[in-house]
Design a protein around this motif. Structure first.
Motif, PDB file in Angstrom:
ATOM      1  N   HIS A  52       0.824  -1.213   0.000  1.00  0.00           N
ATOM      2  CA  HIS A  52       0.000   0.000   0.000  1.00  0.00           C
ATOM      3  C   HIS A  52       0.854   1.257   0.000  1.00  0.00           C
ATOM      4  O   HIS A  52       0.454   2.292  -0.513  1.00  0.00           O
ATOM      5  CB  HIS A  52      -0.948  -0.008   1.197  1.00  0.00           C
ATOM      6  CG  HIS A  52      -2.085  -0.968   1.022  1.00  0.00           C
ATOM      7  ND1 HIS A  52      -3.188  -0.678   0.272  1.00  0.00           N
ATOM      8  CD2 HIS A  52      -2.258  -2.223   1.465  1.00  0.00           C
ATOM      9  CE1 HIS A  52      -4.002  -1.714   0.269  1.00  0.00           C
ATOM     10  NE2 HIS A  52      -3.465  -2.669   0.983  1.00  0.00           N
ATOM     11  N   ASN A  53       2.037   1.147   0.613  1.00  0.00           N
ATOM     12  CA  ASN A  53       2.948   2.286   0.611  1.00  0.00           C
ATOM     13  C   ASN A  53       3.433   2.608  -0.789  1.00  0.00           C
ATOM     14  O   ASN A  53       3.646   3.749  -1.141  1.00  0.00           O
ATOM     15  CB  ASN A  53       4.175   1.962   1.465  1.00  0.00           C
ATOM     16  CG  ASN A  53       3.975   2.384   2.892  1.00  0.00           C
ATOM     17  OD1 ASN A  53       3.141   3.256   3.162  1.00  0.00           O
ATOM     18  ND2 ASN A  53       4.688   1.771   3.795  1.00  0.00           N
ATOM     19  N   GLN A  54       3.625   1.540  -1.582  1.00  0.00           N
ATOM     20  CA  GLN A  54       4.219   1.726  -2.903  1.00  0.00           C
ATOM     21  C   GLN A  54       3.208   2.101  -3.968  1.00  0.00           C
ATOM     22  O   GLN A  54       3.572   2.500  -5.060  1.00  0.00           O
ATOM     23  CB  GLN A  54       4.934   0.443  -3.331  1.00  0.00           C
ATOM     24  CG  GLN A  54       6.283   0.265  -2.666  1.00  0.00           C
ATOM     25  CD  GLN A  54       6.677  -1.195  -2.625  1.00  0.00           C
ATOM     26  OE1 GLN A  54       6.092  -2.004  -3.332  1.00  0.00           O
ATOM     27  NE2 GLN A  54       7.635  -1.526  -1.792  1.00  0.00           N
ATOM     28  N   SER A  68      15.241  -1.760   7.024  1.00  0.00           N
ATOM     29  CA  SER A  68      15.174  -0.703   6.023  1.00  0.00           C
ATOM     30  C   SER A  68      13.873  -0.888   5.259  1.00  0.00           C
ATOM     31  O   SER A  68      13.393  -2.010   5.096  1.00  0.00           O
ATOM     32  CB  SER A  68      16.370  -0.807   5.080  1.00  0.00           C
ATOM     33  OG  SER A  68      15.974  -0.443   3.782  1.00  0.00           O
ATOM     34  N   TYR A  69      13.270   0.211   4.795  1.00  0.00           N
ATOM     35  CA  TYR A  69      11.985   0.117   4.099  1.00  0.00           C
ATOM     36  C   TYR A  69      12.134  -0.411   2.672  1.00  0.00           C
ATOM     37  O   TYR A  69      11.192  -0.467   1.931  1.00  0.00           O
ATOM     38  CB  TYR A  69      11.272   1.469   4.086  1.00  0.00           C
ATOM     39  CG  TYR A  69      10.535   1.746   5.370  1.00  0.00           C
ATOM     40  CD1 TYR A  69       9.297   1.160   5.606  1.00  0.00           C
ATOM     41  CD2 TYR A  69      11.073   2.564   6.343  1.00  0.00           C
ATOM     42  CE1 TYR A  69       8.614   1.387   6.782  1.00  0.00           C
ATOM     43  CE2 TYR A  69      10.404   2.809   7.531  1.00  0.00           C
ATOM     44  CZ  TYR A  69       9.175   2.220   7.754  1.00  0.00           C
ATOM     45  OH  TYR A  69       8.504   2.447   8.904  1.00  0.00           O
ATOM     46  N   GLY A  70      13.343  -0.754   2.321  1.00  0.00           N
ATOM     47  CA  GLY A  70      13.543  -1.312   0.985  1.00  0.00           C
ATOM     48  C   GLY A  70      13.663  -0.219  -0.054  1.00  0.00           C
ATOM     49  O   GLY A  70      13.541   0.971   0.255  1.00  0.00           O
ATOM     50  N   THR A  95      11.872  13.235  15.697  1.00  0.00           N
ATOM     51  CA  THR A  95      11.102  12.724  14.568  1.00  0.00           C
ATOM     52  C   THR A  95      12.052  12.062  13.582  1.00  0.00           C
ATOM     53  O   THR A  95      13.152  12.536  13.352  1.00  0.00           O
ATOM     54  CB  THR A  95      10.344  13.853  13.837  1.00  0.00           C
ATOM     55  OG1 THR A  95      11.223  14.972  13.770  1.00  0.00           O
ATOM     56  CG2 THR A  95       9.083  14.231  14.535  1.00  0.00           C
ATOM     57  N   GLY A  96      11.600  10.951  13.064  1.00  0.00           N
ATOM     58  CA  GLY A  96      12.414  10.228  12.089  1.00  0.00           C
ATOM     59  C   GLY A  96      13.468   9.344  12.712  1.00  0.00           C
ATOM     60  O   GLY A  96      14.289   8.761  12.016  1.00  0.00           O
ATOM     61  N   SER A  97      13.461   9.228  14.056  1.00  0.00           N
ATOM     62  CA  SER A  97      14.490   8.398  14.685  1.00  0.00           C
ATOM     63  C   SER A  97      14.130   6.919  14.624  1.00  0.00           C
ATOM     64  O   SER A  97      14.958   6.071  14.956  1.00  0.00           O
ATOM     65  CB  SER A  97      14.715   8.845  16.123  1.00  0.00           C
ATOM     66  OG  SER A  97      13.523   8.775  16.840  1.00  0.00           O
ATOM     67  N   GLY A  98      12.919   6.596  14.201  1.00  0.00           N
ATOM     68  CA  GLY A  98      12.560   5.186  14.004  1.00  0.00           C
ATOM     69  C   GLY A  98      11.633   4.608  15.054  1.00  0.00           C
ATOM     70  O   GLY A  98      11.458   3.393  15.123  1.00  0.00           O
ATOM     71  N   LYS A  99      10.998   5.476  15.851  1.00  0.00           N
ATOM     72  CA  LYS A  99      10.129   4.993  16.926  1.00  0.00           C
ATOM     73  C   LYS A  99       8.918   4.238  16.373  1.00  0.00           C
ATOM     74  O   LYS A  99       8.617   3.124  16.790  1.00  0.00           O
ATOM     75  CB  LYS A  99       9.653   6.179  17.786  1.00  0.00           C
ATOM     76  CG  LYS A  99      10.771   7.044  18.325  1.00  0.00           C
ATOM     77  CD  LYS A  99      10.268   8.184  19.188  1.00  0.00           C
ATOM     78  CE  LYS A  99       9.379   9.182  18.491  1.00  0.00           C
ATOM     79  NZ  LYS A  99      10.035  10.034  17.469  1.00  0.00           N
ATOM     80  N   SER A 100       8.238   4.888  15.414  1.00  0.00           N
ATOM     81  CA  SER A 100       7.052   4.238  14.847  1.00  0.00           C
ATOM     82  C   SER A 100       7.440   2.941  14.149  1.00  0.00           C
ATOM     83  O   SER A 100       6.756   1.922  14.282  1.00  0.00           O
ATOM     84  CB  SER A 100       6.354   5.156  13.859  1.00  0.00           C
ATOM     85  OG  SER A 100       5.890   6.301  14.517  1.00  0.00           O
ATOM     86  N   THR A 101       8.546   2.986  13.425  1.00  0.00           N
ATOM     87  CA  THR A 101       8.992   1.795  12.695  1.00  0.00           C
ATOM     88  C   THR A 101       9.181   0.615  13.643  1.00  0.00           C
ATOM     89  O   THR A 101       8.781  -0.512  13.342  1.00  0.00           O
ATOM     90  CB  THR A 101      10.308   2.096  11.958  1.00  0.00           C
ATOM     91  OG1 THR A 101      10.152   3.292  11.199  1.00  0.00           O
ATOM     92  CG2 THR A 101      10.695   0.964  11.048  1.00  0.00           C
ATOM     93  N   LEU A 102       9.753   0.900  14.791  1.00  0.00           N
ATOM     94  CA  LEU A 102       9.976  -0.133  15.801  1.00  0.00           C
ATOM     95  C   LEU A 102       8.655  -0.830  16.160  1.00  0.00           C
ATOM     96  O   LEU A 102       8.580  -2.056  16.260  1.00  0.00           O
ATOM     97  CB  LEU A 102      10.571   0.555  17.037  1.00  0.00           C
ATOM     98  CG  LEU A 102      11.577  -0.185  17.897  1.00  0.00           C
ATOM     99  CD1 LEU A 102      12.685  -0.768  17.078  1.00  0.00           C
ATOM    100  CD2 LEU A 102      12.121   0.761  18.961  1.00  0.00           C
TER     101      LEU A 102
HETATM  102  N1  LIG Z   1       6.872   3.808   4.455  1.00  0.00           N
HETATM  103  C1  LIG Z   1       8.115   4.282   4.496  1.00  0.00           C
HETATM  104  N2  LIG Z   1       8.948   4.140   3.456  1.00  0.00           N
HETATM  105  C2  LIG Z   1      10.196   4.610   3.482  1.00  0.00           C
HETATM  106  N3  LIG Z   1      10.729   5.255   4.524  1.00  0.00           N
HETATM  107  C3  LIG Z   1       9.952   5.461   5.601  1.00  0.00           C
HETATM  108  C4  LIG Z   1       8.614   4.985   5.634  1.00  0.00           C
HETATM  109  N4  LIG Z   1       8.080   5.323   6.843  1.00  0.00           N
HETATM  110  C5  LIG Z   1       9.050   5.984   7.493  1.00  0.00           C
HETATM  111  N5  LIG Z   1      10.176   6.061   6.764  1.00  0.00           N
HETATM  112  C6  LIG Z   1      11.448   6.670   7.188  1.00  0.00           C
HETATM  113  O1  LIG Z   1      11.927   5.961   8.293  1.00  0.00           O
HETATM  114  C7  LIG Z   1      12.493   6.822   9.247  1.00  0.00           C
HETATM  115  C8  LIG Z   1      11.855   6.566  10.614  1.00  0.00           C
HETATM  116  O2  LIG Z   1      10.502   6.916  10.564  1.00  0.00           O
HETATM  117  P1  LIG Z   1       9.540   6.727  11.814  1.00  0.00           P
HETATM  118  O3  LIG Z   1       9.708   5.358  12.337  1.00  0.00           O
HETATM  119  O4  LIG Z   1       8.174   7.128  11.405  1.00  0.00           O
HETATM  120  O5  LIG Z   1      10.138   7.762  12.819  1.00  0.00           O
HETATM  121  P2  LIG Z   1       9.491   8.391  14.125  1.00  0.00           P
HETATM  122  O6  LIG Z   1       8.253   7.647  14.436  1.00  0.00           O
HETATM  123  O7  LIG Z   1      10.551   8.245  15.146  1.00  0.00           O
HETATM  124  O8  LIG Z   1       9.240   9.830  13.821  1.00  0.00           O
HETATM  125  C9  LIG Z   1      12.283   8.234   8.729  1.00  0.00           C
HETATM  126  O9  LIG Z   1      13.503   8.669   8.166  1.00  0.00           O
HETATM  127  C10 LIG Z   1      11.243   8.091   7.660  1.00  0.00           C
HETATM  128  O10 LIG Z   1      11.464   9.008   6.634  1.00  0.00           O
END
Ligand SMILES: Nc1ncnc2c1ncn2[C@@H]1O[C@H](COP(=O)(O)OP(=O)(O)O)[C@@H](O)[C@H]1O
Ligand SMILES: [Mg+2]
Length: 599
Positions: A130-132, A364-366, A392-399
């Motif tokens: 869905h992201n792509q 990595s998001y690929g 912001t952008g430190s990767g919290k949500s990604t985790l």
């Molecule tokens: N769907 C995605 N595709 C590519 N890169 C992403 C995507 N979502 C987030 N990122 C990148 O991953 C990094 C971490 O994002 P995120 O986890 O949202 O950070 P935080 O929640 O700490 O603000 C950011 O540099 C962001 O640009």
């Protein structure tokens, strides 16, 4: 499922639906056949009933006429022939009705099945897919392209079969009257079909342009309607009006150009068709005067010829449209052939009220995106509260996405375990049911506030909804809405503020009583006071859920049992509030910046 080729996919769409198509084709064939009978009857009437020619009839018809009293009877009762003509017309009408009926049933069933299949597939496609892919494009594929395929079957294919049958039969009947005249008439068929095919093939490009422009026009309109507040606030009305008018003008010009082409085509088509009719009428008349064919045969021939004109002109267009359906089929195949999320064959759905362990996780998001998480390791004790702090952008949500398996960790990039079991071995559904996540940007569905809070639960008592709303410090705000919990929210309803939305999302999660609760910056849009209120209420809960609090406000997470500080995808430091403060590092700096008096 994966389709080997286009045909396999179309076959799959037609499943459970083929008999309607077969019936519709059958009746359309009957229509063609019946339409061709009346000129024969009229020819016979003119020649043998009104005139005195001998008409060769099939033995069956011959005996039928003899039984009712032979030609003399018919001569006295011409209206009985008129009745037969009427009867044939009635039969044709009936068949036409049945053809339309079965055809639309087949078409609607087909399109419904296609939509269902697509929707079901899309809903199970992974987050990364869905992201792509752009939402607008996906919707376009599910509407326009589905429509093209429906038309391929319901309009073009049946039309093609019907017209081809009509041409074959008409040419057969005509050649029974006069071969030379038939050759003259039929010689025009490939010319007309070819001309119309080429034209429609070329004009397809212009139609596509018009489609694209229409899309752009509605995009501008939509953007302005959605962003109407911004337009007003910045006084951009005149600018936006001009932008719209300019596009609208271009759109109109393209249509006019297209219409000019179309008019030229129809006019020239009329000319070729007219030429053919004129030649047949003139040459046929000469043949009749010379006695090569009878008057009745002449009338029948001219009728057949006239009957062909329109379908033959349509044929070129039908073939051209059919040849374009392949693109739509491929566009839909792209969606259906994208792999959905797969669960392990023998899942280990271990209890989740256990320690959560991130074990050397990198991610990595690929594509071209850089590594977002780098070698992350930490443990969250069951039932404890952990805070995650980071810019912001430190990767919290990604985790957190990884914990919920919205994205997969590559096999050699570490793992996440709960109670010692790798989450990759669990069913996604199971995992997500037991992990409650309040997303950073919550989304509300159109419905009442109560519906939205109870969204994941089928039968929820109002008392439960209220209890959850109370903890989320929402009860009071809802009380102020006109209809309380029955107030409509979403596009047509009350617009909630960012903070209110976040609180609805919190209540939504609380009601599910998950073993693991994640608050992803969920208190960012509420004021400090409400933040404190919610945290206090959460702390008073009796169930022992593991809580992960992500925040950029230190006061939100300073009471956590353990705090992890993320910096550019790495763990910078971790410990309790006091420990981190005494360490004089990153955490301390942020703490000093955020005016600690607030706490
Ligand atoms: N769907 C995605 N595709 C590519 N890169 C992403 C995507 N979502 C987030 N990122 C990148 O991953 C990094 C971490 O994002 P995120 O986890 O949202 O950070 P935080 O929640 O700490 O603000 C950011 O540099 C962001 O640009
Ligand atoms: Mg985030």
């Amino acid at each position: 499922m994966k389709f080997k080729n286009r045909r396999a996919m179309l076959w799959h769409f037609l499943k459970g639906n083929k008999r309607f198509f077969v019936l519709s084709i059958l009746f359309s064939g009957l229509v063609s056949l019946l339409d061709l009978i009346n000129p024969k009857i009229i020819g016979f009437t003119v020649d043998s009933v009104i005139g005195t020619e001998e008409t060769a009839l099939s033995p069956y018809l011959e005996s039928l006429i003899l039984q009712i009293g032979g030609l003399p009877y018919l001569k006295q009762h011409i209206f009985s022939i008129a009745l037969v003509v009427l009867f044939v017309a009635f039969l044709a009408a009936l068949c036409r009705f049945l053809f339309r009926l079965f055809n639309s049933m087949a078409a609607e069933k087909l399109i419904k099945r296609m939509r269902d299949l697509l929707y079901e597939h899309i809903i199970y496609l992974p987050f990364s897919w869905h992201n792509q892919n752009q939402t607008g494009d996906i919707i376009q594929r599910c509407t326009s392209d589905v429509e093209v395929i429906k038309n391929f079957f319901a309009e073009h294919l049946t039309n093609l079969l019907r017209v081809v049958l009509l041409i074959v039969l008409a040419v057969y009947f005509m050649s029974g009257i006069h071969v030379g005249l038939t050759v003259l008439s039929a010689a025009f068929i490939p010319v007309i079909v070819g001309y119309s095919f080429l034209f429609h093939h070329r004009i397809g490009e212009s139609f596509r342009k018009v489609d694209i422009m229409e899309g752009q026009l509605s995009a501008v309109a939509q953007e302005n309607l959605t962003g109407v507040r911004v337009v007003r606030a910045f006084g951009r009305e005149a600018y936006e009006k001009d932008r719209f008018e300019e596009m609208n003008q271009k759109y109109m010009n393209t249509w006019i150009h297209l219409m000019k082409l179309l008019s030229a085509f129809w006019a020239s088509g009329d000319l070729i068709g007219g030429l053919q009719v004129m030649l047949v009428v003139a040459v046929g008349a000469v043949l009749t005067i010379r006695g090569a064919i009878t008057t009745g045969e002449y009338i029948a021939f001219v009728s057949y010829n006239a009957m062909l004109t329109w379908p033959v002109r349509m044929l070129g267009r039908v073939i051209s449209e059919m040849s374009k359906a392949g693109i739509s089929i491929d566009r839909i195949a792209y969606i259906l052939n994208s792999p959905v999320e797969e669960d392990p064959e023998e899942p280990v759905n271990a209890p989740l009220d256990q320690d959560i362990c991130f074990d050397h996780v990198s991610f990595s998001y690929g594509g071209e995106s850089p590594e977002v998480l780098k070698d992350i390791s930490f443990t969250i004790k069951a039932g404890s509260t952990v805070g995650i702090l980071g810019g912001t952008g430190s990767g919290k949500s990604t985790l957190m996405y990884l914990l919920d398996r919205l994205y997969n960790i590559e096999p050699d990039e570490g793992k996440i375990t709960i109670g010692g079991v790798d989450i990759a071995q669990m069913d996604r559904r199971y995992l997500r049911e037991h992990i409650g996540m309040v997303l950073q940007e919550p989304y509300l569905f159109s419905g009442t506030v109560a519906d939205n809070i109870a969204i994941t639960q089928e039968s929820t008592e109002m008392a439960e909804v209220r209890a959850a709303a109370k903890i989320a410090a929402l009860d009071e705000a809802i009380g102020k809405f006109g209809k309380g919990y029955e107030t409509y929210v979403g596009e047509r309803g009350v617009t909630l503020s960012g903070g209110q939305k976040q609180r609805v999302a919190i209540a939504q999660m609380l009601i599910r009583k998950p073993e693991i609760m994640i608050f992803d910056d969920s208190l960012s849009a509420v004021d400090a006071e409400t933040d404190a209120k919610i945290r206090k209420a959460l702390g008073e809960r009796t169930d022992q859920a593991t809580v992960i609090l992500i925040a950029h406000r230190i006061t939100t997470l300073m009471k956590a049992d353990n705090i992890i500080v993320l910096d550019h995808g790495r763990i910078a430091e971790s410990g309790t509030h006091e420990e981190l403060l005494s360490r004089n590092g990153f955490y301390r700096r942020i703490y000093d910046l955020q005016s600690p008096e607030e706490a």
